[in-house]
Every structure is written in C-alpha cells, then in structure tokens.
Design a protein around this motif. Structure first.
Motif, PDB file in Angstrom:
ATOM      1  N   PRO A   1      13.110   5.885  -9.211  1.00 28.41           N
ATOM      2  CA  PRO A   1      13.765   5.677  -7.913  1.00 28.41           C
ATOM      3  C   PRO A   1      12.898   4.939  -6.905  1.00 28.41           C
ATOM      4  CG  PRO A   1      14.107   7.928  -8.684  1.00 28.41           C
ATOM      5  CD  PRO A   1      13.092   7.318  -9.590  1.00 28.41           C
ATOM      6  N   VAL A   2      11.582   5.153  -6.959  1.00 29.97           N
ATOM      7  CA  VAL A   2      10.664   4.457  -6.049  1.00 29.97           C
ATOM      8  C   VAL A   2      10.662   2.965  -6.359  1.00 29.97           C
ATOM      9  CG1 VAL A   2       8.281   4.301  -5.232  1.00 29.97           C
ATOM     10  CG2 VAL A   2       9.238   6.530  -5.866  1.00 29.97           C
TER      11      VAL A   2
ATOM     12  N   ALA B   1       2.770   5.875  -3.022  1.00 23.53           N
ATOM     13  CA  ALA B   1       3.876   6.685  -3.542  1.00 23.53           C
ATOM     14  C   ALA B   1       3.751   6.867  -5.049  1.00 23.53           C
ATOM     15  CB  ALA B   1       5.216   6.033  -3.198  1.00 23.53           C
ATOM     16  N   ILE B   2       3.363   5.800  -5.759  1.00 19.73           N
ATOM     17  CA  ILE B   2       3.186   5.897  -7.215  1.00 19.73           C
ATOM     18  C   ILE B   2       2.005   6.809  -7.544  1.00 19.73           C
ATOM     19  CG2 ILE B   2       2.691   4.615  -9.334  1.00 19.73           C
ATOM     20  CD1 ILE B   2       5.482   4.124  -8.215  1.00 19.73           C
ATOM     21  N   ARG B   3       0.912   6.669  -6.787  1.00 18.65           N
ATOM     22  CA  ARG B   3      -0.262   7.522  -7.023  1.00 18.65           C
ATOM     23  C   ARG B   3       0.082   8.996  -6.831  1.00 18.65           C
ATOM     24  NH1 ARG B   3      -3.008   3.568  -3.695  1.00 18.65           N
ATOM     25  NH2 ARG B   3      -4.309   2.188  -4.962  1.00 18.65           N
TER      26      ARG B   3
ATOM     27  N   LYS C   1       0.833  -1.202   0.000  1.00 20.01           N
ATOM     28  CA  LYS C   1       0.000   0.000   0.000  1.00 20.01           C
ATOM     29  C   LYS C   1       0.871   1.257   0.000  1.00 20.01           C
ATOM     30  CE  LYS C   1      -3.731   2.348   2.525  1.00 20.01           C
ATOM     31  NZ  LYS C   1      -3.067   3.667   2.456  1.00 20.01           N
ATOM     32  N   LYS C   2       1.932   1.226   0.777  1.00 20.61           N
ATOM     33  CA  LYS C   2       2.843   2.371   0.829  1.00 20.61           C
ATOM     34  C   LYS C   2       3.465   2.625  -0.538  1.00 20.61           C
ATOM     35  CE  LYS C   2       6.669   4.199   3.586  1.00 20.61           C
ATOM     36  NZ  LYS C   2       7.631   3.915   4.694  1.00 20.61           N
ATOM     37  N   PHE C   3       3.844   1.545  -1.228  1.00 16.21           N
ATOM     38  CA  PHE C   3       4.410   1.675  -2.574  1.00 16.21           C
ATOM     39  C   PHE C   3       3.387   2.255  -3.540  1.00 16.21           C
ATOM     40  CE2 PHE C   3       4.822  -0.180  -6.823  1.00 16.21           C
ATOM     41  CZ  PHE C   3       6.082   0.280  -7.187  1.00 16.21           C
TER      42      PHE C   3
END
Length: 435
Positions: free
Chosen positions: A362-363, A340-342, A335-337
């Motif tokens: 980088p993410v 971050a993309i959203r 969810k954290k990933f």
C-alpha cells in the motif's frame, strides 16, 4: 427506473451551482431546511462512512451506529436540526508529528457532527465552487494536486520564471471567525445556515495530555484541520487574496489549501514583496518568513518544492544552451517514503515475508499513484525500487547466522513472484540496487 437518493442530491447540487454561476451577486436564503432532509443526511453519512476515520470524544464508531439502527439515528439528527436544538460536541485534538520536527494539530469531530458538517457542505459547496479562483486546487471537486503541479510547470514554460514560494503560519488555526463569516454571508443570507456554520467554528476543543488529564478550550479563531467543512471554509477565506493576485496583477497564483506560489515574469522588487505581505496581514494572516523564498527559475540548477514535487531547471545536454524543467518527487518526499519502508521492513521483526510484502505494497501503491501523474519520476522510481529490494535483501540476510542466499541474486524476481508491487523494476538494475 426510480431516481436514487444520491441522484436527487446531486441534482439539487447541480441546480445550486447553476443558479450561483448565473447570478454572481445572488444570495441564497433557503438552505437550512435542506440540510436536515433525510436523503441529504443519508448521503452525508455514506460519504463519511467511505472516508472511515476514528471516533470523536464520544467514542461512537460507524459499527455502533449501524448496530443500533442507521435510519432511526439519522431521523433523530433530522429532528434535532429541525427543532434548532443541535449543539456540536467538543472536537478531539490529536497532534500529528511533522517531518521537520513540529506538530500538526488535527481536530476530530464525532461521527454525528461529521455527518451534519457533510450535509452542510453538500448544500453550500456548489454555491461557492462556482466562483472559487481557477488557481485554487485544494480539496475541490474534480481537482487534484497533480493539476496544480502541471499548471505551475506550464506557467514557468510560458515565462513566469520568478517564483514567490509562500508559506502561511498556522493558516487553519488562525482564520478570524468574524471575517470568515462575512465572506460566507456574501453568498448566503439564510440566518439558520450561517448560525450552523458558526457553531462548527465555535465548537470547543478537547485534548488529553500524556498524564491522561483532559482539558476543553473554547475556539475563538481558526477552522480545525480534520473537520469536514474546514477545507471548503479555508478555500473561501483565501479566495479574495487569490482573486486579487490573479485578476488585478500580472502575476499568477496557484494554491492548494494553505500552500501557494505566485509566479511572475519579472524579478520581485522589495516593494512588491511588502505589498504581498501587507495584503495577507490585512486578511489576518501571517507569512512564515523563514520558509518563504524567491526563486529565479532562469538560473542554472534553480529549484523549489511544492506539494511534494521538486521543480528544477536542468540543462539539456542534447541541445547546447537549452534547458528543461524537471518535475519529480522532492528529497523530502523520498525520505518520507524510505522512512515508511524502514519502519515496516526492520532488521528485527516477527513478520514473515508475505506479511511484510502485504504491509509494504500500500505504501508503494500510494506513492506511485501520486507521483506518476505528472513530471518525470522514472529515475526516482528506479532508485526507490533499489531501496525497497535492498531492504528486503538485508532483512533476509539476518534470518540466519549464515549468509542467507534466499533472495540473492534473484531478489527482484522472488519478490515480484511473492506479489511485491515495485515501481518500474527491470532485472539488471534491480539486482544492482538490491546488493
């Protein structure tokens, strides 16, 4: 070839480590004079520079220091320490939002204080590293989170299937100073070095509220997250408890800073649970009982999370009655990933495709490098690929009032050609996820 400054410092560290390893009861009495050596301070500055980081309360940046002259700046610090005139500046408090809605308070020392803390850490880390418990993995040389995860997986396979998943309440903020200094003094008798460490702990905390008002608070306990020497001091403080578990009981404790699990081959009794709680309270630490739980990994579908990984018992459909331990990114990590993309690939953004890809890579790279080290994350990586491509596909469709075809049906191919670093994408599966 002449010995470089870094090689001299490493040779000194190696000498301290060997001496500490050979004589467990030896107390080191001549360390402070080495902290203000210019080669040690230069090495400390290089480490701080490599870690980057924001300026502290004085607003001084690395660029400012180098513009005015690094060598005179280091010599001034050396002279201040030599004359016993050093006084830490206040630590800048910054509150970082946590995924569960809470906040994580970070303390940012000034670069000057960071360099001195690093020089201190260079001197004392080898002394304590020689005797830290083997189950401790947080912020230690040549150790990483993946090593802790592999160790836990191996222990469960060996039969340590009962997991005490512990959570300490505000560990870094509640370490008692006097008790911590007593533990440090077991290995260090240099009063000047002990005084320097106490100064780090006692440095006031400065915080600015939403209205711009600044307050300064005296530090009476804890070692601030964000301080260079704080992780080492936190490891030193918890080491007695780790040693007690691993050396005096049939259990195995694996810790990473304030996160820990205790593995046992039998179910935990109420008496054992109270004993663990009591021993932590003797150290001045408090369990967060709402987040502490017992997990029996012999049960079907039993699972727990640690360091962003999920450990789950999965039945092996190829061999009836057999099971295996699946280790993969936890739901919270996924969810954290995705959040971050959203936050980067928004439906309405002024960035063009190349800029979005440069921001997303980088993410993806950091997430892949962390979770590809152990476990079985391939299936999760596929899902994250689908999600990333899908975000770009929906973003592209909004560029025009007409249904844009610029990324379909070969969205995966176009994005890869543009430089998007997907995980393990293949043509058929990526298109399915994108659309």
């Amino acid at each position: 070839m002449a010995t470089t400054r870094s090689e001299k410092v490493r040779a000194l560290q190696r000498k301290l480590y060997i001496s500490s390893k050979q004589e467990r009861s030896h107390r080191f009495y001549s360390l402070y004079d080495k902290v203000y050596r210019t080669d040690v301070l230069a090495e400390a500055y290089g480490q701080c520079r490599a870690n980057k980081g924001n300026p502290g309360v004085d607003g001084v940046t690395f660029e400012d220091i180098e513009k005015q002259g690094l060598q005179p700046w280091l010599e001034d610090i050396s002279q201040t320490l030599r004359n016993r005139e050093y006084k830490p500046q206040p630590v800048k408090r910054v509150n970082i939002p946590k995924p569960d809605g809470g906040i994580r308070p970070l303390g940012i020392p000034t670069i000057r204080d960071r360099v001195i803390q690093t020089a201190c850490k260079i001197m004392i880390e080898p002394i304590f590293e020689a005797h830290l418990n083997s189950g401790s993995y947080g912020y230690r040389p040549k150790r990483k989170a993946a090593d802790a995860v592999k160790q836990i997986e191996g222990l469960i396979r060996q039969g340590y299937v009962h997991v005490y998943d512990g959570d300490l309440k505000g560990y870094f903020d509640n370490i008692p100073h006097d008790r911590l200094m007593d533990k440090v003094a077991r290995r260090i008798s240099d009063s000047s070095m002990l005084s320097l460490i106490r100064k780090f702990l006692k440095a006031p905390v400065q915080q600015t509220n939403d209205e711009g008002q600044t307050t300064s608070t005296k530090s009476t306990k804890g070692t601030p997250q964000g301080g260079v020497v704080s992780p080492l001091l936190a490891n030193i403080y918890l080491n007695d408890f780790s040693e007690l578990i691993n050396a005096k009981t049939p259990c195995r404790m694996i810790s990473y800073a304030d996160d820990f699990v205790i593995l046992y081959g039998k179910p935990y009794t109420a008496v054992q649970q109270e004993w663990i709680k009591g021993k932590l309270e003797e150290e001045g630490l408090t369990l967060n009982e709402s987040k502490t739980k017992m997990v029996d990994m012999k049960m079907q579908r039993a699972e727990f999370d640690f360091l962003g990984y999920n450990f789950k018992k999965i039945p092996d459909f190829r061999k009836k009655g057999r099971w295996y331990m699946k280790v993969q990114p936890s739901r919270k990590s996924r969810k954290k990933f995705m959040d971050a993309i959203r936050s980067i690939v928004k439906h309405r953004t002024s960035k063009v495709l190349d800029e979005l890809i440069d921001a997303v890579n980088p993410v993806i790279r950091g997430w892949r490098n962390y979770f590809a080290q152990c476990g079985y994350p391939k299936r999760v990586f596929f899902k994250m690929d689908w999600f990333v491509v899908g975000r770009f596909y929906r973003w592209a469709k909004r560029l025009s009032q007409r249904r844009s075809k610029c990324l379909a049906p070969d969205a995966w191919k176009i994005l890869r050609q543009k430089g998007l670093e997907l995980f393990v994408v293949t043509k058929s599966r990526a298109v399915k996820g994108a659309v």
